[in-house]
Write an enzyme that holds these catalytic residues in place. Structure first.
Site, PDB file in Angstrom:
ATOM      1  N   SER A  40      34.918  16.394-119.350  1.00 32.37           N
ATOM      2  CA  SER A  40      36.176  16.855-118.766  1.00 32.37           C
ATOM      3  C   SER A  40      36.515  18.203-119.402  1.00 32.37           C
ATOM      4  O   SER A  40      37.420  18.343-120.201  1.00 32.37           O
ATOM      5  CB  SER A  40      37.293  15.842-118.998  1.00 32.37           C
ATOM      6  OG  SER A  40      37.590  15.721-120.368  1.00 32.37           O
ATOM      7  N   HIS A 151      35.480   9.517-118.147  1.00 32.92           N
ATOM      8  CA  HIS A 151      34.548   8.886-119.092  1.00 32.92           C
ATOM      9  C   HIS A 151      34.176   7.450-118.743  1.00 32.92           C
ATOM     10  O   HIS A 151      33.462   6.790-119.494  1.00 32.92           O
ATOM     11  CB  HIS A 151      35.129   8.910-120.518  1.00 32.92           C
ATOM     12  CG  HIS A 151      35.305  10.298-121.050  1.00 32.92           C
ATOM     13  ND1 HIS A 151      36.058  10.582-122.157  1.00 32.92           N
ATOM     14  CD2 HIS A 151      34.821  11.489-120.619  1.00 32.92           C
ATOM     15  CE1 HIS A 151      36.040  11.891-122.383  1.00 32.92           C
ATOM     16  NE2 HIS A 151      35.302  12.453-121.464  1.00 32.92           N
ATOM     17  N   GLU A 160      41.908   8.558-122.181  1.00 27.31           N
ATOM     18  CA  GLU A 160      41.666   7.944-123.489  1.00 27.31           C
ATOM     19  C   GLU A 160      42.892   7.207-124.013  1.00 27.31           C
ATOM     20  O   GLU A 160      43.994   7.739-123.975  1.00 27.31           O
ATOM     21  CB  GLU A 160      41.288   9.022-124.524  1.00 27.31           C
ATOM     22  CG  GLU A 160      40.053   9.798-124.130  1.00 27.31           C
ATOM     23  CD  GLU A 160      39.800  11.003-125.029  1.00 27.31           C
ATOM     24  OE1 GLU A 160      40.388  11.080-126.122  1.00 27.31           O
ATOM     25  OE2 GLU A 160      39.013  11.864-124.617  1.00 27.31           O
ATOM     26  N   GLU A 201      32.668   7.195-125.001  1.00 24.14           N
ATOM     27  CA  GLU A 201      33.088   7.427-126.382  1.00 24.14           C
ATOM     28  C   GLU A 201      33.187   6.133-127.187  1.00 24.14           C
ATOM     29  O   GLU A 201      33.859   6.067-128.212  1.00 24.14           O
ATOM     30  CB  GLU A 201      34.414   8.205-126.400  1.00 24.14           C
ATOM     31  CG  GLU A 201      34.250   9.575-125.728  1.00 24.14           C
ATOM     32  CD  GLU A 201      35.443  10.503-125.892  1.00 24.14           C
ATOM     33  OE1 GLU A 201      36.523  10.028-126.278  1.00 24.14           O
ATOM     34  OE2 GLU A 201      35.267  11.705-125.640  1.00 24.14           O
ATOM     35  N   ASP A 238      44.991  10.459-124.460  1.00 23.81           N
ATOM     36  CA  ASP A 238      44.612  11.746-123.881  1.00 23.81           C
ATOM     37  C   ASP A 238      44.699  11.573-122.377  1.00 23.81           C
ATOM     38  O   ASP A 238      43.854  10.892-121.781  1.00 23.81           O
ATOM     39  CB  ASP A 238      43.193  12.157-124.306  1.00 23.81           C
ATOM     40  CG  ASP A 238      42.799  13.508-123.691  1.00 23.81           C
ATOM     41  OD1 ASP A 238      43.643  14.108-122.992  1.00 23.81           O
ATOM     42  OD2 ASP A 238      41.660  13.953-123.927  1.00 23.81           O
ATOM     43  N   GLU A 282      47.946  13.821-125.280  1.00 25.47           N
ATOM     44  CA  GLU A 282      47.182  15.058-125.104  1.00 25.47           C
ATOM     45  C   GLU A 282      47.136  15.425-123.625  1.00 25.47           C
ATOM     46  O   GLU A 282      47.019  14.537-122.774  1.00 25.47           O
ATOM     47  CB  GLU A 282      45.777  14.797-125.661  1.00 25.47           C
ATOM     48  CG  GLU A 282      44.832  15.981-125.627  1.00 25.47           C
ATOM     49  CD  GLU A 282      43.472  15.571-126.206  1.00 25.47           C
ATOM     50  OE1 GLU A 282      43.411  14.773-127.168  1.00 25.47           O
ATOM     51  OE2 GLU A 282      42.450  16.042-125.666  1.00 25.47           O
ATOM     52  N   ASP A 309      44.680  20.518-125.202  1.00 20.82           N
ATOM     53  CA  ASP A 309      43.216  20.574-125.206  1.00 20.82           C
ATOM     54  C   ASP A 309      42.740  21.579-124.156  1.00 20.82           C
ATOM     55  O   ASP A 309      42.599  22.764-124.447  1.00 20.82           O
ATOM     56  CB  ASP A 309      42.656  19.166-124.953  1.00 20.82           C
ATOM     57  CG  ASP A 309      41.139  19.142-124.792  1.00 20.82           C
ATOM     58  OD1 ASP A 309      40.491  20.157-125.080  1.00 20.82           O
ATOM     59  OD2 ASP A 309      40.591  18.104-124.366  1.00 20.82           O
ATOM     60  N   LYS A 334      37.978  21.928-130.708  1.00 21.46           N
ATOM     61  CA  LYS A 334      36.586  21.601-130.392  1.00 21.46           C
ATOM     62  C   LYS A 334      35.746  22.857-130.585  1.00 21.46           C
ATOM     63  O   LYS A 334      35.942  23.848-129.874  1.00 21.46           O
ATOM     64  CB  LYS A 334      36.470  21.148-128.945  1.00 21.46           C
ATOM     65  CG  LYS A 334      37.131  19.815-128.617  1.00 21.46           C
ATOM     66  CD  LYS A 334      37.241  19.651-127.104  1.00 21.46           C
ATOM     67  CE  LYS A 334      37.614  18.235-126.702  1.00 21.46           C
ATOM     68  NZ  LYS A 334      38.007  18.175-125.267  1.00 21.46           N
ATOM     69  N   HIS A 362      35.589  15.429-131.359  1.00 23.35           N
ATOM     70  CA  HIS A 362      34.216  15.315-130.853  1.00 23.35           C
ATOM     71  C   HIS A 362      34.218  15.698-129.378  1.00 23.35           C
ATOM     72  O   HIS A 362      35.257  16.008-128.808  1.00 23.35           O
ATOM     73  CB  HIS A 362      33.723  13.869-131.016  1.00 23.35           C
ATOM     74  CG  HIS A 362      34.525  12.867-130.222  1.00 23.35           C
ATOM     75  ND1 HIS A 362      34.095  11.592-129.951  1.00 23.35           N
ATOM     76  CD2 HIS A 362      35.762  12.947-129.629  1.00 23.35           C
ATOM     77  CE1 HIS A 362      35.012  10.952-129.239  1.00 23.35           C
ATOM     78  NE2 HIS A 362      36.015  11.751-129.030  1.00 23.35           N
ATOM     79  N   LYS A 385      39.718  13.075-134.025  1.00 21.91           N
ATOM     80  CA  LYS A 385      39.390  12.018-133.071  1.00 21.91           C
ATOM     81  C   LYS A 385      37.904  12.090-132.800  1.00 21.91           C
ATOM     82  O   LYS A 385      37.369  13.147-132.466  1.00 21.91           O
ATOM     83  CB  LYS A 385      40.224  12.126-131.784  1.00 21.91           C
ATOM     84  CG  LYS A 385      39.917  13.259-130.838  1.00 21.91           C
ATOM     85  CD  LYS A 385      40.505  12.959-129.444  1.00 21.91           C
ATOM     86  CE  LYS A 385      40.120  14.029-128.438  1.00 21.91           C
ATOM     87  NZ  LYS A 385      40.580  13.750-127.075  1.00 21.91           N
TER      88      LYS A 385
END
Ligand code: PGA
Ligand code: ZN
Length: 424
Positions: A40, A151, A160, A201, A238, A282, A309, A334, A362, A385
């Site tokens: 994403s 995901h 998330e 994840e 998230d 997030e 993000d 990131k 990550h 995270k």
């Protein structure tokens, strides 16, 4: 000095090609790094160079590998590995584009990380010490235990659902609570009649119909594991809202509902009221919905950590703009969104200077590289995270934190930040 830089194509946790880099110094010391990859991704991320040919569905990274082995290796030969800002600036200038699209951010980042790893080894220090100096503190960790959105193939549109230990004890103690809650969650999901297969994840990817159900399952698991929601374990999301934002009608299509920005805020309020232990969100709005993000930030800043993000893509320039606009109060960090260690540290420094929290992250496509665990300790007092306590590419990072905690012992605080690199 740097003697040789060598890359090869390896594979990430989703079975996609990625870049591995070895940097060898003239005294024989070798530093190694492996580059992660997101699904994403934000529109303004530095460009991950992929071959786009017939091989491996076009996802090969041989162009990036060759750029390391030819142009970059030549430019860095003889340079001082301890001067990370100059090494990174040399690659940025060599690339010559705004988004690292010519040489590839995957090529440049692999070298940047491997140079840091080699330099740390050269001084006989662990990476966290080399990057962070003395007086260090373990990060607060966020564990993605229910996966949705991009995901996982289920009905949950929020990407998330994370749990985080909120009692200030040791990392080991907090992580044990997370592991207990994770195992309890598995049972809770089974009792609800859901499959307990894992998403990218390491979190469960139950085929639930909406996010509220996911939060309910988490809330129940925390209690069943013997903890108090909000006191021992809190929850973070998230939203990765770009995934359910519809550009055509400018609305949020979330789990069967079509919502305006204001209505989305009302929906979040409902969740925040029902789950007071929800402490961090997030990307609650689309990365281009500045108005929505700013309005939500203004009204929720005191109640909630609002992490940016896709909105800033670890880019100091975009962060500066977000701060000016009044968006969010925390930055997601990131390395591969911006492409060098130096610029990553610059974004962290800028965040801190403006009172923004920092959460190292990550990617959904990961490798065994544990660089980010060391980085999270080095920046001191930060957050990390890196997925559920499952799947080795995630657990390796937590295991690394356990090692670091043992080495640190007690009484370490505060870190130093490298001076800003002037990129203009
Ligand atoms: P990604 O997901 O690595 O697929 O971008 C992580 C995130 O959105 O935070
Ligand atoms: Zn995100």
């Amino acid at each position: 000095v740097i003697e040789n830089v060598h890359a090869l194509e390896i594979f990430d946790s989703r079975g996609n090609p990625t870049v591995e880099v070895f940097v060898t110094l003239s005294n024989g010391v070798v530093g190694k790094a492996e580059v992660p990859s997101g699904a994403s991704t934000g529109e303004n991320e530095a460009v991950e160079l992929r071959d786009g040919d017939a091989r491996l569905g076009g996802k090969g990274v041989m162009k990036a590998v060759n750029n390391v082995n030819t142009e970059i290796a030549k430019a860095l030969k003889g340079m001082d590995p301890h001067n990370q800002p100059l090494v990174d600036k040399t690659m940025i200038d060599l690339d010559g584009t705004e988004n690292k699209g010519r040489l590839g951010a995957n090529a440049i980042l692999g070298v940047s990380m491997a140079v840091a790893a080699a330099a740390a080894k050269d001084t006989n220090q662990p990476l966290y010490r080399y990057l962070g100096g003395t007086d260090l503190e373990m990060p607060q960790t966020f564990h993605n235990v229910i996966n949705g959105g991009e995901h996982a193939d289920n009905g949950i549109d929020i990407q998330e659902f994370m749990i985080t230990p909120v009692k200030k004890t040791s990392f080991r103690d907090g992580f044990e609570k997370i592991v207990n809650t994770y195992h309890t969650l598995k049972k809770v999901l089974e009792d609800m009649g859901y499959e307990t297969g894992l998403g990218d994840e390491g979190g469960f990817a139950p085929n639930m119909k909406n996010s509220e159900e996911a939060l309910k399952a988490l809330h129940e698991s925390i209690i069943k594991a013997g903890y108090v929601p909000g006191e021992d374990i809190a929850i973070a999301c998230d939203c990765a809202a770009s995934y359910f934002y519809n550009k055509e009608d400018g609305k949020y299509h979330l789990e069967g509902k079509v919502l305006t920005a204001d209505e989305l805020s009302d929906y979040y309020d409902k969740l925040l009221t029902e789950f007071p232990e929800l402490i961090s969100m997030e990307d609650p709005y689309d990365e281009n919905d500045v108005e929505g993000m700013v309005k939500f930030s203004e009204s929720h800043r005191d109640r909630l950590q609002i992490v940016l993000d896709d909105f800033i893509c670890t880019n100091p320039k975009l962060l500066k703009k977000a701060i000016k606009e009044g968006a969010g109060n925390a930055s997601l960090i990131k390395l591969n969104q911006i492409g060098t260690v130096t610029e990553t540290l610059e974004t962290i420094r800028l965040s801190r200077k403006n009172g923004y929290n920092t959460m190292i992250s990550h990617r959904s496509g990961e490798t065994g590289d544990t660089f980010i665990a060391d980085l999270a300790v080095a920046i001191n007092g930060g957050q990390l995270k890196t997925g559920a306590p499952a799947r080795s590419e995630r657990v390796e990072k937590y295991n690394r934190l356990l090692e670091i905690e043992e080495e640190l012992g007690e009484g370490e605080r505060l870190a130093f930040f490298p001076d800003s690199l002037d990129l203009d």
